[in-house]
Design an enzyme around this catalytic site. Sequence first.
Site, short mmCIF file in Angstrom:
data_model
loop_
_atom_site.label_atom_id
_atom_site.label_comp_id
_atom_site.label_asym_id
_atom_site.label_seq_id
_atom_site.Cartn_x
_atom_site.Cartn_y
_atom_site.Cartn_z
N LYS A 187 11.15 32.04 94.63
CA LYS A 187 12.02 33.12 95.08
C LYS A 187 13.44 32.59 95.12
CE LYS A 187 8.56 35.67 97.74
NZ LYS A 187 8.24 36.37 99.01
N PHE A 295 0.88 27.75 94.40
CA PHE A 295 0.06 28.84 93.87
C PHE A 295 -1.36 28.72 94.41
CE2 PHE A 295 2.14 31.58 90.97
CZ PHE A 295 1.19 32.39 90.36
N LEU A 296 -1.89 29.81 94.93
CA LEU A 296 -3.30 29.83 95.34
C LEU A 296 -4.20 29.79 94.12
CD1 LEU A 296 -2.94 32.41 98.21
CD2 LEU A 296 -3.89 30.11 98.48
N ASP A 362 7.71 43.58 108.74
CA ASP A 362 7.04 44.30 107.66
C ASP A 362 5.71 43.65 107.30
OD1 ASP A 362 6.58 46.12 105.64
OD2 ASP A 362 7.70 44.99 104.15
N ASP A 382 3.67 35.79 102.15
CA ASP A 382 4.81 36.69 101.92
C ASP A 382 5.69 36.84 103.16
OD1 ASP A 382 6.53 38.35 100.63
OD2 ASP A 382 5.21 40.10 100.59
#
Length: 497
Positions: A187, A295-296, A362, A382
């Site tokens: 990101k 990364f999973l 959120d 996230d």
Amino acid sequence: MFKRTRCNIIIGICIFVAVIVTILIVKFHHKIRFDDDYLLTPKFDLSTKFNANNANNANCKNQFGINFKSFLQQVICPAKDFYIDLHDAIEYMESKESHNTETDAKLKETETLADFFNFGPMENLTVLDKFNLEIKQTELYAENSSLVGELLHEMKTRKIIRVEEKSGGTQLKFKIIYDNGMYALAKPMRFSREMEIALPNQMQYAEFERHTAEIAAYHLDRLLGFRRTMPVIGRILNVTSEIYEIAHNNLSDTFFESDGPEKNQCFYGTCSQYCDKFHAFCANKDLLEAAFIGFLPTYFDVKIKEYENPWKKSYDRKRKAIWQHDPQYCEKVKRRNEFKSGPRLLYLIDLIIFDFLTGNKDRHSYEMFGPFHDPNFLINFDNGRAFGHPYYDEELNLIPLAQCCIIRSSTLKTLLRFHNGPKPLSQLMRESLASDPIAANAPVLIEPHLEALDRRVDIILRTYRECIENNLVDDVIFSGDNFEYKSESTTSDVSDW
């Protein structure tokens, strides 16, 4: 003259008595107070504010050179609230050992992903593969795992050979492919550390993501002892050689040169929101920070299962969610099959506490790691919208805590340690984040965010003080990770424990 002097003495005595009475009230009534609609807006009385403002006075007896406890000392120098009642409640529960020790032992000694799939020798595997194969049913990595440091180092230094835009979601993120076949999610940086993005009346879902939030969330998750967030590290990218020249066409086609004398490289991608020239990412002299996230696993048909958060916020400005006006909402949640037995609800409460600490507004869903048999742990996934507003505490995140009044003793212990020391959470985070590479440019979190962490820890502790004052301690604090729904709740008296 004599009468005036006597009058002044009487007035002085009255003032002194008033001060003493006020301090006694402050001392014995420092707790959260809720109004009739308490589920909507937690209120704190003046005494809690008094204790918080005087938190730095815990060592004032040394400043005055007083080595004994006296009433006068407490009047002059009010002590910090160490939440002794919560400590006592934890000790009471642990002494009873009322939780299912057999179940907890099984949870702690669960097999790894490699065991589950009967995977053979781990030769010729990337560090990410080795890390993923050690994932357990209760955590992503062990506390002493050496693979965490190795994975962070690989993500930070290994050569990138391809960059693709990651599908899904409302904002731009990359799939990074390294020269050894390893993946990472990235990101990029959009704003400076100091910028608060959302406006006061803006919907929480309209916020931009922050790369620093992902980094800070990983460090906080580790300090909390959850270990449910994939390792994250900052990396400084050369936008030309490490993005543009190796980017997929969909991404490279969105590059442009900024106006002005700098002529910086900018791009915006093709995501569903905020992917246009008005919301572009721009380098600074061809350099750009980004958060790189492990990364999973994608092999063995491993899937991450997504579930709707029972305390999902309403997307409608004119309509509140049911849980915002139903005091018995958590009782209904507890009766649901997926929550009435096992650790899932306790893990969800952990996640809600985490979101309150980070200011994440959120969390519309939660994810669980799919391949293992139930019960599984929740993945803290996230966190880009966290750490945006250091001066604002998301009070709606307190509602599930006040409604359910349940918590794992290990989580409560950790929060008490953050509050009482030897080091506050702000200092622990400051030290931990200093190890990240982008901290060389500027601290990952600005000081107001660190100070907000300490304030929010105190608010959570006050919430659970209210819980143990109005419920049986057995119904609030769980020594293990196993929750069993009880159809009837009982009120507790502090003298019971």
